[in-house]
Motif scaffolding. Structure first.
Motif, mmCIF file in Angstrom:
data_model
loop_
_atom_site.group_PDB
_atom_site.id
_atom_site.type_symbol
_atom_site.label_atom_id
_atom_site.label_comp_id
_atom_site.label_asym_id
_atom_site.label_seq_id
_atom_site.Cartn_x
_atom_site.Cartn_y
_atom_site.Cartn_z
ATOM 1 N N GLY A 16 0.802 -1.215 0.000
ATOM 2 C CA GLY A 16 0.000 0.000 0.000
ATOM 3 C C GLY A 16 0.830 1.258 0.000
ATOM 4 N N ILE A 17 1.901 1.252 0.796
ATOM 5 C CA ILE A 17 2.767 2.433 0.864
ATOM 6 C C ILE A 17 3.431 2.692 -0.476
ATOM 7 N N SER A 18 3.989 1.657 -1.072
ATOM 8 C CA SER A 18 4.692 1.835 -2.346
ATOM 9 C C SER A 18 3.748 2.270 -3.452
ATOM 10 N N ALA A 19 2.583 1.631 -3.528
ATOM 11 C CA ALA A 19 1.614 1.996 -4.562
ATOM 12 C C ALA A 19 1.166 3.442 -4.392
ATOM 13 N N ALA A 20 0.942 3.866 -3.153
ATOM 14 C CA ALA A 20 0.509 5.240 -2.905
ATOM 15 C C ALA A 20 1.591 6.243 -3.268
ATOM 16 N N GLN A 21 2.835 5.902 -2.964
ATOM 17 C CA GLN A 21 3.923 6.807 -3.324
ATOM 18 C C GLN A 21 4.025 6.977 -4.841
ATOM 19 N N GLU A 22 3.860 5.877 -5.560
ATOM 20 C CA GLU A 22 3.939 5.964 -7.018
ATOM 21 C C GLU A 22 2.717 6.681 -7.590
ATOM 22 N N ALA A 23 1.552 6.432 -7.007
ATOM 23 C CA ALA A 23 0.354 7.138 -7.463
ATOM 24 C C ALA A 23 0.457 8.630 -7.170
ATOM 25 N N ALA A 24 0.972 8.972 -5.985
ATOM 26 C CA ALA A 24 1.121 10.378 -5.614
ATOM 27 C C ALA A 24 2.058 11.098 -6.572
ATOM 28 N N GLU A 25 3.138 10.445 -6.960
ATOM 29 C CA GLU A 25 4.062 11.064 -7.902
ATOM 30 C C GLU A 25 3.387 11.268 -9.258
ATOM 31 N N ALA A 26 2.568 10.317 -9.672
ATOM 32 C CA ALA A 26 1.837 10.462 -10.930
ATOM 33 C C ALA A 26 0.851 11.629 -10.852
ATOM 34 N N ILE A 27 0.209 11.796 -9.691
ATOM 35 C CA ILE A 27 -0.724 12.917 -9.511
ATOM 36 C C ILE A 27 0.035 14.241 -9.557
ATOM 37 N N ARG A 28 1.150 14.316 -8.831
ATOM 38 C CA ARG A 28 1.928 15.558 -8.820
ATOM 39 C C ARG A 28 2.420 15.903 -10.229
ATOM 40 N N GLU A 29 2.850 14.893 -10.963
ATOM 41 C CA GLU A 29 3.339 15.113 -12.317
ATOM 42 C C GLU A 29 2.241 15.674 -13.213
ATOM 43 N N ARG A 30 1.043 15.121 -13.095
ATOM 44 C CA ARG A 30 -0.058 15.619 -13.924
ATOM 45 C C ARG A 30 -0.487 17.017 -13.490
ATOM 46 N N LEU A 31 -0.424 17.294 -12.196
ATOM 47 C CA LEU A 31 -0.759 18.639 -11.730
ATOM 48 C C LEU A 31 0.227 19.679 -12.253
ATOM 49 N N ARG A 32 1.450 19.274 -12.504
ATOM 50 C CA ARG A 32 2.423 20.200 -13.091
ATOM 51 C C ARG A 32 2.111 20.476 -14.561
ATOM 52 N N GLU A 33 1.377 19.575 -15.179
ATOM 53 C CA GLU A 33 1.137 19.670 -16.619
ATOM 54 C C GLU A 33 -0.243 20.200 -16.985
ATOM 55 N N GLN A 34 -1.205 20.142 -16.040
ATOM 56 C CA GLN A 34 -2.578 20.530 -16.365
ATOM 57 C C GLN A 34 -3.259 21.111 -15.141
ATOM 58 N N ASP A 35 -4.384 21.803 -15.392
ATOM 59 C CA ASP A 35 -5.063 22.513 -14.303
ATOM 60 C C ASP A 35 -5.744 21.573 -13.326
ATOM 61 N N LEU A 85 -3.121 3.434 -14.605
ATOM 62 C CA LEU A 85 -3.879 2.567 -13.708
ATOM 63 C C LEU A 85 -2.962 2.008 -12.619
ATOM 64 N N PHE A 86 -3.440 2.063 -11.381
ATOM 65 C CA PHE A 86 -2.764 1.476 -10.223
ATOM 66 C C PHE A 86 -3.708 0.437 -9.629
ATOM 67 N N CYS A 87 -3.274 -0.834 -9.584
ATOM 68 C CA CYS A 87 -4.141 -1.932 -9.150
ATOM 69 C C CYS A 87 -3.532 -2.624 -7.936
ATOM 70 N N MET A 88 -4.189 -2.485 -6.772
ATOM 71 C CA MET A 88 -3.674 -3.008 -5.516
ATOM 72 C C MET A 88 -4.446 -4.253 -5.107
ATOM 73 N N VAL A 89 -3.737 -5.401 -4.958
ATOM 74 C CA VAL A 89 -4.418 -6.671 -4.705
ATOM 75 C C VAL A 89 -3.660 -7.477 -3.648
ATOM 76 N N PRO A 90 -3.857 -7.161 -2.368
ATOM 77 C CA PRO A 90 -3.207 -7.931 -1.297
ATOM 78 C C PRO A 90 -4.083 -9.055 -0.770
ATOM 79 N N GLY A 91 -3.472 -9.970 -0.032
ATOM 80 C CA GLY A 91 -4.214 -10.935 0.764
ATOM 81 C C GLY A 91 -4.436 -12.290 0.137
ATOM 82 N N PRO A 92 -4.539 -13.321 0.974
ATOM 83 C CA PRO A 92 -4.637 -14.700 0.487
ATOM 84 C C PRO A 92 -5.922 -15.008 -0.272
ATOM 85 N N THR A 93 -7.009 -14.276 0.001
ATOM 86 C CA THR A 93 -8.265 -14.563 -0.698
ATOM 87 C C THR A 93 -8.202 -14.161 -2.171
ATOM 88 N N LYS A 94 -7.186 -13.399 -2.550
ATOM 89 C CA LYS A 94 -7.060 -12.947 -3.932
ATOM 90 C C LYS A 94 -6.056 -13.771 -4.737
#
Length: 261
Positions: free
Chosen positions: A28-47, A210-219
Motif C-alpha cells: 500500500g505504501i509503495s503503490a501510494a507513493q507511485e500514485a502520488a508522484e503520478a498525480i503531482r506530475e499531472r498537476l504540473r502539466e494541467q489545471d 492505472l494502479f491496481c492493488m491486490v493484497p491478501g490470500p483470498t485474492k
C-alpha cells in the motif's frame, strides 16, 4: 523523510507491470507513493486531474498512505468512484461512497467529488454519471481485483471489453457477493445487495494511468488467473494486461511464485 520500498520482484506480463511486496502494508505504501508522484506530475502539466477510486478493504493501506503524501493540491482534483450498490439506504456504512468519504475524501477534501447514488432512478443516475465521466479524459484509476476476477462490478457474466456504455446497472454474482461477507462488510449473504451500478471496463481502461492493488490470500486465485489465463471475460482482470500503463501491486499472500511455474 520519505522511505521508498523496493519490491521483492518486478516484471511484466504482456504490457502489465507486476510488483511483489512482502506484505500489504509495504504494498500500500509503495503503490501510494507511485500514485502520488503520478498525480503531482499531472498537476504540473494541467489545471485539474481526474481520478477514479475503488472502495474496498484491499485499498485501505493504499488510501491511508495517499492521504499522507505531500505536495498534492487536492483542490485541483476531481474524484469519482467506480461502483455503488443499488437500493442500499443512504448513509449505510457499506455504501462505497461512505467508505471513500471516511478513508480519503473527508481527509484530503478534493475540489470536486462526484458520487454515484444507487437510491435514485438507476437509468437517470447512469446518464448523469456518464456525462460527468465523459466531460474530460480520466487521468488515473486506482482499482483492485475481486475474488472472481472482476474489476469494479464487472463480474464475468456481465463483463464486456467492448461495452458501448460507460456505466450501467448489473446483477452481482454470488461469488462477488460472498466476497463482501468475507471482507467483513456484511454479516451474511442475504444482507448483500443483489445489484449495483458500475463503470464499465472501457471506462476503466480509458484511464491514462492505472494502479491496481491486490493484497491478501483470498485474492491468490484471482491474481493467478489474471497473470496466466487468456485475456477474456472469463477473468475480467486479464484485460489489464493490454493497458499501456498499468501496474499490479501484489504481496506474498496474493502471489506465489510456485503456483505460476
Amino acid at each position: 523523510m520519505t522511505i521508498f520500498i523496493a519490491p521483492d520482484k518486478k516484471w511484466t506480463v504482456d504490457k502489465l507491470q507486476v510488483q511483489v511486496y512482502p506484505g500489504r502494508s509495504e504494498l500500500g505504501i509503495s503503490a501510494a507513493q507511485e500514485a502520488a508522484e503520478a498525480i503531482r506530475e499531472r498537476l504540473r502539466e494541467q489545471d485539474r486531474v481526474r481520478i477514479v477510486f475503488a472502495a474496498a478493504p484491499s485499498q485501505n493501506e493504499f488510501l491511508e498512505q495517499l492521504c499522507r503524501e505531500e505536495g498534492i493540491d487536492w483542490s485541483r482534483i476531481t474524484a469519482f468512484h467506480m461502483d455503488e450498490y443499488i437500493g442500499l439506504r443512504k448513509g449505510a456504512a457499506q455504501r462505497f461512497s461512505e467508505f471513500l468519504r471516511r478513508n480519503i475524501f473527508d481527509k484530503v477534501c478534493p475540489g470536486t467529488v462526484h458520487l454515484i447514488d444507487g437510491c435514485e432512478d438507476v437509468e437517470a443516475e447512469c446518464r448523469r454519471y456518464e456525462e460527468l465521466i465523459q466531460e474530460a479524459p480520466i487521468d488515473i484509476v486506482c482499482l483492485g481485483i475481486g475474488e472472481n476476477g472482476h474489476i469494479a462490478f464487472n463480474d464475468p457474466p456481465v463483463a464486456d471489453f467492448a461495452d458501448q456504455e460507460m456505466i450501467k446497472p448489473v446483477p452481482l454474482e454470488e461469488a462477488c457477493r460472498l466476497q463482501q461477507v468475507n471482507d467483513g462488510c456484511f454479516p451474511d449473504l442475504s444482507s448483500v445487495p443483489t445489484h449495483a451500478i458500475t463503470l464499465t471496463i472501457p471506462a476503466l481502461m480509458s484511464g491514462k494511468r492505472l494502479f491496481c492493488m491486490v493484497p491478501g490470500p483470498t485474492k491468490r486465485q484471482a491474481v493467478r488467473n489474471t497473470l496466466t489465463q487468456p485475456v477474456s471475460t472469463a477473468c475480467p482482470a486479464t484485460v489489464l494486461r493490454s493497458h499501456p500503463n498499468c501496474t499490479l501491486y501484489v504481496d506474498v499472500e496474493s502471489y506465489d511464485d510456485g503456483e505460476l511455474v
